[in-house]
Write a protein that holds these residues in place. Structure first.
Motif, PDB file in Angstrom:
ATOM      1  N   ALA A 211      -9.036 -32.555  28.755  1.00 36.53           N
ATOM      2  CA  ALA A 211     -10.188 -31.336  27.753  1.00 36.53           C
ATOM      3  C   ALA A 211     -11.179 -31.242  28.314  1.00 36.53           C
ATOM      4  O   ALA A 211     -11.768 -29.950  28.240  1.00 36.53           O
ATOM      5  N   PHE A 212     -11.844 -31.786  28.535  1.00 38.76           N
ATOM      6  CA  PHE A 212     -13.283 -31.713  29.393  1.00 38.76           C
ATOM      7  C   PHE A 212     -13.772 -31.829  30.404  1.00 38.76           C
ATOM      8  O   PHE A 212     -14.979 -31.228  30.984  1.00 38.76           O
ATOM      9  N   ALA A 213     -12.958 -31.572  31.201  1.00 39.26           N
ATOM     10  CA  ALA A 213     -12.747 -31.773  32.636  1.00 39.26           C
ATOM     11  C   ALA A 213     -13.114 -30.117  33.194  1.00 39.26           C
ATOM     12  O   ALA A 213     -13.290 -29.689  34.301  1.00 39.26           O
ATOM     13  N   TYR A 216     -11.664 -23.633  32.035  1.00 35.98           N
ATOM     14  CA  TYR A 216     -10.877 -22.259  31.995  1.00 35.98           C
ATOM     15  C   TYR A 216     -10.603 -22.322  30.531  1.00 35.98           C
ATOM     16  O   TYR A 216      -9.567 -21.525  30.355  1.00 35.98           O
ATOM     17  N   HIS A 217     -10.175 -23.104  29.435  1.00 35.75           N
ATOM     18  CA  HIS A 217     -10.014 -23.315  28.428  1.00 35.75           C
ATOM     19  C   HIS A 217     -10.862 -22.275  27.171  1.00 35.75           C
ATOM     20  O   HIS A 217     -10.585 -22.013  26.892  1.00 35.75           O
ATOM     21  N   ALA A 218     -12.086 -22.389  27.900  1.00 33.26           N
ATOM     22  CA  ALA A 218     -13.027 -22.101  27.058  1.00 33.26           C
ATOM     23  C   ALA A 218     -12.866 -20.512  25.952  1.00 33.26           C
ATOM     24  O   ALA A 218     -13.182 -20.670  24.857  1.00 33.26           O
ATOM     25  N   LEU A 221      -9.699 -20.771  23.378  1.00 27.01           N
ATOM     26  CA  LEU A 221      -9.583 -22.344  22.801  1.00 27.01           C
ATOM     27  C   LEU A 221     -10.078 -21.743  21.909  1.00 27.01           C
ATOM     28  O   LEU A 221     -10.175 -22.032  20.790  1.00 27.01           O
ATOM     29  N   HIS A 222     -11.522 -21.752  22.108  1.00 27.03           N
ATOM     30  CA  HIS A 222     -12.695 -21.672  21.693  1.00 27.03           C
ATOM     31  C   HIS A 222     -12.971 -20.269  20.922  1.00 27.03           C
ATOM     32  O   HIS A 222     -14.043 -20.095  20.646  1.00 27.03           O
ATOM     33  N   MET A 223     -12.149 -19.306  21.692  1.00 23.80           N
ATOM     34  CA  MET A 223     -11.995 -17.501  21.732  1.00 23.80           C
ATOM     35  C   MET A 223     -13.150 -17.424  20.107  1.00 23.80           C
ATOM     36  O   MET A 223     -14.586 -16.985  20.334  1.00 23.80           O
ATOM     37  N   GLN A 370     -11.820 -28.480  17.678  1.00 21.28           N
ATOM     38  CA  GLN A 370     -10.676 -27.766  19.053  1.00 21.28           C
ATOM     39  C   GLN A 370      -9.720 -28.259  19.987  1.00 21.28           C
ATOM     40  O   GLN A 370      -8.585 -27.565  20.072  1.00 21.28           O
ATOM     41  N   ASP A 371     -11.018 -28.622  20.405  1.00 20.99           N
ATOM     42  CA  ASP A 371     -10.381 -29.652  21.378  1.00 20.99           C
ATOM     43  C   ASP A 371      -8.745 -30.723  21.516  1.00 20.99           C
ATOM     44  O   ASP A 371      -8.558 -31.133  22.191  1.00 20.99           O
ATOM     45  N   SER A 372      -9.704 -31.364  20.518  1.00 21.23           N
ATOM     46  CA  SER A 372      -8.803 -32.735  20.363  1.00 21.23           C
ATOM     47  C   SER A 372      -7.259 -32.028  19.520  1.00 21.23           C
ATOM     48  O   SER A 372      -6.148 -32.150  19.380  1.00 21.23           O
TER      49      SER A 372
HETATM   50 FE   LIG Z   1     -13.297 -27.365  25.112  1.00 19.03          FE
END
Ligand SMILES: [Fe+2]
Ligand code: FES
Length: 420
Positions: A211-213, A216-218, A221-223, A370-372
């Motif tokens: 998730a921290f590598a 692409y999700h940012a 997921l963190h919208m 949020q990531d977890s």
């Molecule tokens: Fe993240």
């Protein structure tokens, strides 16, 4: 002028020769594979267990629970200023030597000798057995040969590493290699303002590393936290993160760093404007002097952060605003791990600097939550077993690498030892 590297040879994934086929996640759902990882990786690799600032003077110590290796160690600063590590077990009848109220919890402090709580055997800071109660009642007890059992321990840039192998295959600096050791000279030692987080996560340790590598999700997921402008500006430069590097078994990703608070402060949240801080850290950049060549190695401009992912479970994140984070992922079972996040700054000189640091620290916590949050859901459905092959895009290249390296270490340990 903005400068971003381009993926060499079409894609980073092909450049690193990692294959483009879908990837199996069976390594994150199998109790049997976890058993192999414990011995093949956590039992023989250099593991970061903390920093020297936690051991400020002679007799300062901390314990570290290494659940994956089924042991606990105690790390101590000896009288000659050497940092040493020992298995945290009394040589008399095996009681855990250093602990407080809860024998499973980590502890720290300072002492002149270690004293076992059970029958009072005492050990010097160098591990030697100093005193046995009623020694004359024992039979053939050679105190010289019953000191604490040492663990290989070495320090790089103030980071304390241990290795549980009988004989590590490489020295610590050989293991860290040129990409990581190029960080030497970064002022880790001056950055003593620290905020620490710890959480138990119900997912395999590699899923959180994944998730921290990638970034692409940012934007998704963190919208709610990340202004759309960050993502669109980053995307226009290519990827959310433009540079990747592999120096086996370690890896690195660097991100862009658009300073929106300078160009468009109104797009920032009211609390960010008030505290002059946020996800990227304090808006007023800390002056760290000249940084070593290992920082921002691709010379991205504007540059956001470097995430150095040091095998197997340690990450150093260096931010362009002059602060850094560390992550540790400590497996406790095939489907759980303990995540530790530490945030480090120069000591605050004013109340405003302190507030800005606290804002950065809580913003980091919000993002990490949020990531977890997705991890448990991912673990659950991976375990359902209906699907085992997953497509990874070029921004997810470091995920391919992590799972590849884990498999290589596990396979290598399964090979019969070659006689010398
Ligand atoms: Fe993240
Ligand atoms: S077990 Fe430690 S003194 Fe007996």
């Amino acid at each position: 002028m903005a400068r971003f590297p381009k993926p060499p040879e079409g894609s980073w994934t092909e450049h690193f020769g990692l294959g483009t086929e879908p990837v199996s996640y069976a390594d994150s759902t199998s109790p049997a594979f976890y058993e192999r990882e414990r011995e093949a990786i956590f039992g023989r690799v250099w593991l970061n267990v903390g920093r020297v600032e936690s051991l400020p003077r002679t007799g300062s110590y901390f314990t570290k629970e290494l659940v994956a290796a089924q042991t606990s160690i105690v790390v101590v600063r000896d009288r000659d200023n050497t940092i040493r590590a020992f298995y945290n077990v009394c040589r008399h009848r095996g009681n855990k030597l250093v602990w407080n109220d809860d024998p499973r919890a980590e502890t720290q402090g300072s002492c002149r000798q270690f004293v076992c709580k059970y029958h009072g055997w005492r050990y010097q800071l160098d591990g030697s057995l100093a005193h046995v109660q009623q020694e004359h009642e024992f039979f053939d007890l050679d105190k010289e040969r019953h000191g604490l059992v040492p663990v290989h321990c070495d320090v790089w840039a103030g980071f304390v590493f241990v290795n549980l192998a009988d004989e590590p295959r490489q020295t610590l600096s050989e293991f860290l290699g040129p990409m990581v050791t190029a960080l030497e000279g970064y002022p880790f030692d001056r950055m003593t303002s620290r905020f620490a987080y710890r959480a138990t996560i119900h997912a395999n340790w590699k899923l959180f590393m994944d998730a921290f590598a990638e970034f692409y999700h940012a934007p998704v997921l963190h919208m709610k936290q990340s202004p759309e402008k960050y993502s669109s500006m980053a995307r226009s430069s290519g990827f959310e993160a433009p540079h990747y590097q592999i120096d086996d078994p370690h890896r690195l990703v660097s991100t862009t760093g658009v300073r929106l608070w300078e160009t468009d402060p109104q797009s920032m949240k009211p609390m960010e404007r008030l505290t002059r801080s946020g996800l990227f850290g304090p808006w007023d950049k800390a002056d760290l002097g000249e940084l070593p060549s290992g920082v921002n190695p691709a010379r991205c401009n504007p540059w956001g952060l470097d995430s150095f992912q040091i095998f197997p479970n340690f990450v150093i994140l260096i931010w362009s605003q002059g602060w850094y984070l560390t992550y540790h992922y400590w497996p406790t079972a095939y489907d759980t791990h303990v995540f530790e996040g530490n945030v480090y700054f120069l000591p605050a000189r004013t109340a405003r600097e302190r507030v800005a640091q606290e804002m950065a620290a809580v913003t980091f916590k919000e993002f990490a939550l949020q990531d977890s949050n997705t991890l448990e859901a991912t673990q659950l459905m991976l375990e359902s077993g209906y699907i085992d092959r997953f497509h990874l895009n070029d921004q997810e290249v470091l995920i391919r690498h992590l799972h590849r390296v884990v498999a290589e270490w596990v396979d290598a340990a399964d090979q019969p030892a070659v006689p010398a």
